[in-house]
Scaffold this motif. Structure first.
Motif: not given
Length: 138
Positions: A119-138
């Motif tokens: 499997e391939h795992y693309h893991v984007p990071l959405l970032l700002n000074p006070f928080g972040y979010s990640v998810y398994r992308g494609s």
């Protein structure tokens, strides 16, 4: 690239406070073979102008867990190229007011996830000074 016996990993970072890619963020890649195994540092890289990290090391056979460590503090301390005053206000004012001298509430972000060979795992990071979010992308 993943094979039948290995998984592969890619990532990119978007700075949601500025609405653009986060360039120059150092990323380290570690892996382990089994939940109770020790982490092995495999190497690292940094994001390019598009916020992408295209040259992370390959995962060895037998890897079941991967950890990406993002060095976000240095990114937030660097002067940013600003498109306008509004972007500057979004980036700088809250960070200076609420985050002390570091410029980021989260000076590092560590993301750990399970992988399956082939499997391939693309893991984007959405970032700002006070928080972040990640998810398994494609």
């Amino acid at each position: 690239m993943s094979t039948e016996t290995t998984a592969s990993v890619s990532t990119h970072i978007l700075d949601t406070s500025l609405g653009r890619p986060a360039e120059g963020v150092a990323i380290s890649l570690s892996a382990r073979a089994g939940r109770d195994a020790r982490w092995e540092a495999l190497g690292g890289s940094a994001t390019d102008a598009d916020g992408r990290c295209k040259d992370l090391p390959a995962l060895p056979e037998g890897v079941t867990h991967v950890r990406l460590d993002f060095e976000t503090e240095a990114y937030f301390l660097k002067p940013k190229k600003q498109n306008n005053q509004q972007a500057e206000a979004q980036q700088d004012a809250p960070a200076n007011r609420d985050s002390g001298t570091t410029g980021a509430f989260f000076p590092e972000v560590a993301i750990t996830f399970a992988v399956t060979p082939g499997e391939h795992y693309h893991v984007p990071l959405l970032l700002n000074p006070f928080g972040y979010s990640v998810y398994r992308g494609s």
